[in-house]
Design an enzyme around this catalytic site. Sequence first.
Site, PDB file in Angstrom:
ATOM      1  N   LYS A 282       0.429 -30.580 -49.043  1.00  0.00           N
ATOM      2  CA  LYS A 282      -0.369 -29.516 -48.640  1.00  0.00           C
ATOM      3  C   LYS A 282      -1.321 -29.521 -47.301  1.00  0.00           C
ATOM      4  O   LYS A 282      -1.524 -30.722 -46.996  1.00  0.00           O
ATOM      5  CB  LYS A 282      -1.222 -28.606 -49.944  1.00  0.00           C
ATOM      6  CG  LYS A 282      -0.346 -28.499 -51.012  1.00  0.00           C
ATOM      7  CD  LYS A 282      -0.997 -27.885 -52.095  1.00  0.00           C
ATOM      8  CE  LYS A 282      -0.180 -27.430 -53.314  1.00  0.00           C
ATOM      9  NZ  LYS A 282      -0.998 -26.754 -54.353  1.00  0.00           N
TER      10      LYS A 282
ATOM     11  N   TYR B 224       5.244 -19.041 -53.980  1.00  0.00           N
ATOM     12  CA  TYR B 224       4.477 -18.770 -54.862  1.00  0.00           C
ATOM     13  C   TYR B 224       4.611 -17.439 -55.519  1.00  0.00           C
ATOM     14  O   TYR B 224       3.623 -16.667 -55.987  1.00  0.00           O
ATOM     15  CB  TYR B 224       3.317 -19.141 -54.522  1.00  0.00           C
ATOM     16  CG  TYR B 224       2.712 -20.650 -54.511  1.00  0.00           C
ATOM     17  CD1 TYR B 224       2.741 -21.361 -55.480  1.00  0.00           C
ATOM     18  CD2 TYR B 224       2.355 -20.974 -53.237  1.00  0.00           C
ATOM     19  CE1 TYR B 224       2.409 -22.912 -55.425  1.00  0.00           C
ATOM     20  CE2 TYR B 224       2.193 -22.423 -53.133  1.00  0.00           C
ATOM     21  CZ  TYR B 224       2.164 -23.274 -54.004  1.00  0.00           C
ATOM     22  OH  TYR B 224       1.834 -24.664 -54.264  1.00  0.00           O
TER      23      TYR B 224
ATOM     24  N   PHE C  25      -6.230 -16.153 -58.124  1.00  0.00           N
ATOM     25  CA  PHE C  25      -6.175 -17.082 -57.253  1.00  0.00           C
ATOM     26  C   PHE C  25      -5.163 -16.823 -56.070  1.00  0.00           C
ATOM     27  O   PHE C  25      -4.990 -17.856 -55.224  1.00  0.00           O
ATOM     28  CB  PHE C  25      -6.383 -18.436 -57.795  1.00  0.00           C
ATOM     29  CG  PHE C  25      -4.796 -18.724 -58.668  1.00  0.00           C
ATOM     30  CD1 PHE C  25      -3.727 -19.203 -57.900  1.00  0.00           C
ATOM     31  CD2 PHE C  25      -5.007 -18.564 -60.074  1.00  0.00           C
ATOM     32  CE1 PHE C  25      -2.549 -19.483 -58.682  1.00  0.00           C
ATOM     33  CE2 PHE C  25      -3.681 -19.028 -60.579  1.00  0.00           C
ATOM     34  CZ  PHE C  25      -2.704 -19.449 -59.951  1.00  0.00           C
TER      35      PHE C  25
ATOM     36  N   ASN D  73      -5.613 -28.859 -53.546  1.00  0.00           N
ATOM     37  CA  ASN D  73      -5.354 -29.839 -54.336  1.00  0.00           C
ATOM     38  C   ASN D  73      -4.235 -31.115 -53.985  1.00  0.00           C
ATOM     39  O   ASN D  73      -3.650 -31.823 -54.627  1.00  0.00           O
ATOM     40  CB  ASN D  73      -4.803 -29.503 -56.053  1.00  0.00           C
ATOM     41  CG  ASN D  73      -3.673 -28.603 -55.867  1.00  0.00           C
ATOM     42  OD1 ASN D  73      -2.985 -28.237 -54.859  1.00  0.00           O
ATOM     43  ND2 ASN D  73      -3.489 -28.304 -57.123  1.00  0.00           N
TER      44      ASN D  73
ATOM     45  N   HIS E  26       2.056 -30.809 -54.128  1.00  0.00           N
ATOM     46  CA  HIS E  26       2.799 -30.005 -55.047  1.00  0.00           C
ATOM     47  C   HIS E  26       3.961 -30.706 -55.529  1.00  0.00           C
ATOM     48  O   HIS E  26       4.528 -31.608 -54.578  1.00  0.00           O
ATOM     49  CB  HIS E  26       3.700 -28.671 -54.555  1.00  0.00           C
ATOM     50  CG  HIS E  26       4.243 -28.192 -55.234  1.00  0.00           C
ATOM     51  ND1 HIS E  26       3.883 -27.225 -56.404  1.00  0.00           N
ATOM     52  CD2 HIS E  26       5.658 -27.901 -55.241  1.00  0.00           C
ATOM     53  CE1 HIS E  26       4.993 -26.549 -56.948  1.00  0.00           C
ATOM     54  NE2 HIS E  26       6.076 -27.482 -56.374  1.00  0.00           N
TER      55      HIS E  26
ATOM     56  N   GLU F 268      12.969 -25.085 -55.638  1.00  0.00           N
ATOM     57  CA  GLU F 268      12.221 -25.525 -54.374  1.00  0.00           C
ATOM     58  C   GLU F 268      13.012 -26.361 -53.270  1.00  0.00           C
ATOM     59  O   GLU F 268      12.524 -26.231 -52.437  1.00  0.00           O
ATOM     60  CB  GLU F 268      11.142 -26.289 -55.143  1.00  0.00           C
ATOM     61  CG  GLU F 268      10.108 -25.347 -56.187  1.00  0.00           C
ATOM     62  CD  GLU F 268       9.068 -25.783 -56.819  1.00  0.00           C
ATOM     63  OE1 GLU F 268       8.471 -25.332 -57.526  1.00  0.00           O
ATOM     64  OE2 GLU F 268       9.063 -27.077 -56.816  1.00  0.00           O
TER      65      GLU F 268
HETATM   66  P1  IDP Z   1       0.928 -26.908 -60.185  1.00  0.00           P
HETATM   67  O1  IDP Z   1       0.788 -26.918 -58.497  1.00  0.00           O
HETATM   68  O2  IDP Z   1       0.269 -27.991 -60.843  1.00  0.00           O
HETATM   69  O3  IDP Z   1       2.335 -26.421 -60.558  1.00  0.00           O
HETATM   70  P2  IDP Z   1       0.364 -23.964 -60.669  1.00  0.00           P
HETATM   71  O4  IDP Z   1      -0.192 -23.486 -62.041  1.00  0.00           O
HETATM   72  O5  IDP Z   1       1.827 -23.809 -60.399  1.00  0.00           O
HETATM   73  O6  IDP Z   1       0.108 -25.796 -60.711  1.00  0.00           O
HETATM   74  O7  IDP Z   1      -0.495 -23.430 -59.537  1.00  0.00           O
HETATM   75  C1  IDP Z   1      -0.076 -23.537 -58.061  1.00  0.00           C
HETATM   76  C2  IDP Z   1      -0.952 -23.734 -57.372  1.00  0.00           C
HETATM   77  O8  IDP Z   1      -2.062 -22.470 -57.304  1.00  0.00           O
HETATM   78  C3  IDP Z   1      -2.045 -25.092 -57.629  1.00  0.00           C
HETATM   79  O9  IDP Z   1      -1.404 -26.280 -57.239  1.00  0.00           O
HETATM   80  C4  IDP Z   1      -3.264 -24.615 -56.970  1.00  0.00           C
HETATM   81  O10 IDP Z   1      -3.226 -25.113 -55.438  1.00  0.00           O
HETATM   82  C5  IDP Z   1      -3.499 -23.252 -57.170  1.00  0.00           C
HETATM   83  N1  IDP Z   1      -4.273 -22.701 -58.081  1.00  0.00           N
HETATM   84  C6  IDP Z   1      -3.737 -22.795 -59.673  1.00  0.00           C
HETATM   85  N2  IDP Z   1      -4.560 -22.265 -60.581  1.00  0.00           N
HETATM   86  C7  IDP Z   1      -5.783 -22.107 -59.454  1.00  0.00           C
HETATM   87  C8  IDP Z   1      -7.067 -21.604 -59.803  1.00  0.00           C
HETATM   88  O11 IDP Z   1      -7.528 -21.121 -61.130  1.00  0.00           O
HETATM   89  N3  IDP Z   1      -7.745 -21.321 -58.786  1.00  0.00           N
HETATM   90  C9  IDP Z   1      -7.439 -21.513 -57.554  1.00  0.00           C
HETATM   91  N4  IDP Z   1      -6.306 -21.977 -57.244  1.00  0.00           N
HETATM   92  C10 IDP Z   1      -5.446 -22.398 -58.205  1.00  0.00           C
END
Ligand code: IDP
Length: 140
Positions: free
Chosen positions: A11, A51, A59, A114, A117, A128
């Site tokens: 990312k 997304y 979020f 984070n 992905h 994807e």
């Molecule tokens: P993943 O990336 O582990 O598959 P997902 O639930 O698909 O997790 O969420 C996609 C992305 O959205 C996450 O990697 C993170 O960057 C962001 N995200 C998910 N939940 C939150 C949240 O509660 N607050 C802010 N960002 C979030």
Amino acid sequence: MALERTFSMLKPDAVKAAHIGDIYQQIEATGLKIVAVKMLQLSREQAEGFYAEHHGKSFYEPLIAFMTEGPIMVQVLEGEHAIETYRNLMGATDPSQAAPNTLRANYGSGMPANATHGSDSPESASREIAFFFSDDEICG
Ligand code: IDP
């Protein structure tokens, strides 16, 4: 088990902080092969498409803003249990919950920043990978 493919993304936070080389080294240390790579800057439309499942969540807007703030790296990884292997390397979605020495623990700073992905199922891996790569761009 037959070879499996997964989709991986570094990312904008990880690319901006110059962690590409470190992360590629750790991916290759798992035994997974990097069989396709690309650097690109996501448009808002591309980020929304990728997304789409999160549209409407609290979020969503911060996530789209974050994903479009700088270049990303996308990869196709290949190997046995590629999806699970790469998810384990990344650690939990929230860096503060990720196991020590995982990519998100080491390089993520919070949510949504984070660092990485990875696909969570064979169906999302197919979707994807096809979102970013044509078949002739993958050197499997
Ligand atoms: P993943 O990336 O582990 O598959 P997902 O639930 O698909 O997790 O969420 C996609 C992305 O959205 C996450 O990697 C993170 O960057 C962001 N995200 C998910 N939940 C939150 C949240 O509660 N607050 C802010 N960002 C979030």
